[in-house]
Every structure is written in structure tokens, then in C-alpha cells.
Design a protein around this motif. Structure first.
Motif, short mmCIF file in Angstrom:
data_model
loop_
_atom_site.label_atom_id
_atom_site.label_comp_id
_atom_site.label_asym_id
_atom_site.label_seq_id
_atom_site.Cartn_x
_atom_site.Cartn_y
_atom_site.Cartn_z
N GLU A 213 0.60 -0.99 0.04
CA GLU A 213 -0.23 -0.27 -0.09
C GLU A 213 0.76 2.02 0.10
O GLU A 213 1.65 1.53 0.83
N ASN A 214 0.76 2.11 -1.05
CA ASN A 214 1.92 3.10 -1.08
C ASN A 214 1.09 4.41 -0.70
O ASN A 214 -0.45 5.15 -1.84
N TYR A 215 1.27 4.88 0.14
CA TYR A 215 0.46 5.91 1.12
C TYR A 215 0.65 7.20 0.06
O TYR A 215 2.06 8.21 0.39
N GLY A 216 0.54 7.83 -0.38
CA GLY A 216 0.42 9.31 -0.77
C GLY A 216 0.01 10.16 0.09
O GLY A 216 -1.00 10.33 0.74
N ILE A 217 0.24 12.16 -0.46
CA ILE A 217 -0.57 12.55 0.27
C ILE A 217 -1.48 13.48 -0.85
O ILE A 217 -1.17 13.72 -1.82
N GLY A 218 -2.92 13.50 -0.77
CA GLY A 218 -3.87 13.89 -1.85
C GLY A 218 -4.36 15.46 -2.38
O GLY A 218 -4.21 16.22 -1.01
N LEU A 219 -4.12 15.62 -3.26
CA LEU A 219 -4.25 16.88 -3.89
C LEU A 219 -5.40 17.03 -4.52
O LEU A 219 -5.40 16.20 -4.79
N PRO A 220 -5.45 18.50 -4.57
CA PRO A 220 -7.00 18.27 -5.72
C PRO A 220 -6.24 18.51 -7.39
O PRO A 220 -5.51 18.55 -7.38
N LYS A 221 -7.10 17.83 -7.91
CA LYS A 221 -6.27 17.00 -9.25
C LYS A 221 -5.90 19.01 -9.81
O LYS A 221 -6.33 19.46 -10.15
N GLY A 222 -4.83 18.51 -9.99
CA GLY A 222 -4.02 19.04 -11.09
C GLY A 222 -3.69 20.03 -10.10
O GLY A 222 -2.37 21.60 -10.70
N SER A 223 -2.85 20.40 -8.66
CA SER A 223 -2.75 21.19 -7.98
C SER A 223 -1.42 21.28 -8.09
O SER A 223 -0.39 20.81 -8.03
N ASP A 224 -1.27 22.82 -8.25
CA ASP A 224 0.54 23.27 -8.37
C ASP A 224 1.11 23.24 -6.82
O ASP A 224 2.51 23.48 -7.21
N ARG A 225 0.22 22.48 -5.89
CA ARG A 225 0.98 22.20 -4.51
C ARG A 225 1.66 21.15 -5.42
O ARG A 225 2.68 20.57 -3.66
N CYS A 226 1.54 20.18 -6.18
CA CYS A 226 1.66 18.94 -5.94
C CYS A 226 3.13 19.00 -5.98
O CYS A 226 4.44 17.68 -5.24
N GLY A 227 4.15 19.39 -6.76
CA GLY A 227 5.77 19.36 -6.61
C GLY A 227 6.44 19.73 -5.22
O GLY A 227 7.25 19.28 -5.46
N LYS A 228 5.81 21.02 -4.94
CA LYS A 228 6.33 21.35 -3.77
C LYS A 228 6.35 20.56 -2.63
O LYS A 228 7.29 19.88 -1.84
N VAL A 229 4.80 20.05 -2.77
CA VAL A 229 4.89 18.52 -1.41
C VAL A 229 5.75 17.47 -1.72
O VAL A 229 6.14 16.82 -0.63
#
Length: 269
Positions: A213-229
Motif C-alpha cells: 500500500e503506497n501512502y500518498g498525500i492527496g491534493l486537488p486534481k492538477g494542484s500546483d502545490r504537488c511538486g512542492k509537496v
């Protein structure tokens, strides 16, 4: 008359600016979804939040520029997680959130920040149960509608007796009282229960994990924060803070799958 109107508009603008400076703008806050009922991962006790997921959430938020007092934690039950992100009720979710293709169609994921696997929890003195193939004739507890328990029955021990409750905490209580022989779900969730004060030295995880089970941090689709997270997760792992948080929240008695942990976060998906 024109002068009075301009003056009045200026007063309104000034009042608006003052209100904004006093917190009328929510851009300096972040709302993060977590579990409230998983010891060692996401647990709410009064006004206090604790757990590995909570520590990951706080670390990531700090890397994004948010102090602890700028974070609002919101309970995010598993069936509601996509809706909470899509409706804007939370900015991100850190709640044992497995990355799957179906979920990626609705939201974005950063991570993984942890790789869990299905495991077993038994009483400390138990020597009969060493893995999923040693449960024939045993009572195995999991939550109602649990796929992990059914997987054991289908794939490993067809004669296992399944017991169901609506929460894992009830399963663990039954285990401690000797009414069931084992509890199954993700290994890190089980380790969190075993590390609770009332269960220390009484319960233990056994065997090796038998799922991924790969636990990830969920973000709104296409969030511009994803790379920083993703960058924040990578930094937490490389700095040693990831290992410290894991040990602090699982009592130091839990060893994750060393072949998979700590993971290398992938590109945002």
C-alpha cells in the motif's frame, strides 16, 4: 457631493484593508485532512493531534510556509476523502491514503511517503500464528466489509473464522481480552495500536507483510502545490526527520519493510 462620495469610498477601502490584515484572508491558512481514530497515525485527543501522518502533514505544511498555528486539521474518513478534496473543504489529505489508478482519475497524489502492507496483530505470548497461512481454525478480526480479512480466507487460510466489528479499536480490544486470535489490516496501523500505553508489552505484529500500500498525500486534481509537496517529502526522508517521526509514533518496536521504506517519491500523479 462628489468629494463626500470619494471620501466615503476611501473609508470603505480602508476598513476592508484593516479586516484583511486581521485575518479576513484565508490564504495564510491551510486545512489538512487526517484520520482522527488511528493511534500512531492520525489521532485526535481533545484539542491534540498526534501520529505519523500528523507529523508528515506538519512537516510538509512548514515547507510550504505554514506555521503550526496556521494549520486546521479536518477529519477525513476514507469514503469521503475524494469529495473533501474536490469540494475544496481541505487543501490536502494525509490519512493512510493509498495511491491507486482509480483515485488518480479524480485527484492528484504526491508521494509515496510510506509503503505499508497487510499484517497481523496477536497477543505477545502467541507462538502459533506466524503469518496468514497459519490461521486455519483461528478467529480473525477486522472491520465490517474488510477486504484484508477476506483476502486471508480466500488466499491463505480457508478455515479461518472471520469476526467483524465497525472499528479496529474494537477488534484490538477483543484481541487483548482473548476473544479473537488475531487482527488484520495495514501493518503500520496495527503497530500504532500495539504502541498504545494500555497494550504495550501485550500485543505484537507478526510475520512479513503480504500486500503493498503506497501512502500518498492527496491534493486537488492538477494542484500546483504537488511538486512542492513531493520536494517536502523527499527532504523529510533525507533529513532523518521521517525516521524519527516513525519511531516516535510506533514505539520503536515496529520495523517497516526495509525493501520498500523509506520510499522514493515519484513524480506527481
Amino acid at each position: 457631493m462628489r468629494t463626500k462620495v470619494i471620501a466615503a469610498l476611501g473609508s470603505v477601502a480602508l476598513a476592508s484593508a484593516l479586516l484583511t490584515g486581521c485575518g479576513g484572508d484565508d490564504s495564510d491558512k491551510i486545512t489538512i485532512g487526517i484520520k482522527f481514530d488511528q493511534p500512531g497515525l492520525g489521532l485526535k485527543s481533545g484539542d491534540t493531534y498526534s501520529g505519523f501522518d500528523v507529523d508528515v502533514a506538519r512537516y510538509v505544511a512548514k515547507e510550504l510556509g505554514f506555521d503550526a498555528d496556521q494549520i486546521t486539521f479536518k477529519e477525513s474518513p476514507s469514503p469521503q476523502r475524494e469529495n473533501l478534496l474536490q469540494s475544496g473543504q481541505v487543501d490536502m489529505i494525509v490519512a493512510t491514503y493509498s495511491i491507486t489508478d482509480a483515485r488518480k482519475e479524480k485527484i492528484s497524489f504526491a508521494g509515496p511517503y510510506f509503503v505499508a502492507g497487510q499484517g497481523l496483530l496477536v497477543q505477545e505470548g502467541n507462538t502459533d500464528i506466524t503469518g496468514p497461512d497459519t490461521l486455519d481454525g483461528k478467529k480473525l478480526c477486522s472491520v465490517q466489509g474488510s477486504t484484508p480479512a477476506q483476502r486471508i480466507k480466500d488466499e491463505f487460510s480457508k478455515q479461518v473464522q472471520l469476526q467483524e466489528f465497525d472499528t479496529y479499536s474494537k477488534c484490538v480490544e477483543q484481541l487483548s481480552q482473548g476473544n479473537v486470535d488475531a487482527v488484520t489490516t495495514d501493518d503500520i496501523i496495527l503497530a500504532g495500536f500495539a504502541a498504545q500505553e494500555q497494550y504495550k508489552g501485550k500485543l505484537k505484529t507478526v510475520g512479513t507483510t503480504f500486500s503493498q500500500e503506497n501512502y500518498g498525500i492527496g491534493l486537488p486534481k492538477g494542484s500546483d502545490r504537488c511538486g512542492k509537496v513531493t520536494e517536502a517529502i523527499t527532504k523529510m526522508i533525507s533529513s532523518g526527520e521521517w525516521a524519527k517521526a516513525l519511531e516516535a509514533n510506533t514505539g520503536g518496536s515496529y520495523t517497516p519493510n526495509a525493501d520498500l521504506n523509506p520510499p522514493t517519491p515519484a513524480a506527481c500523479s
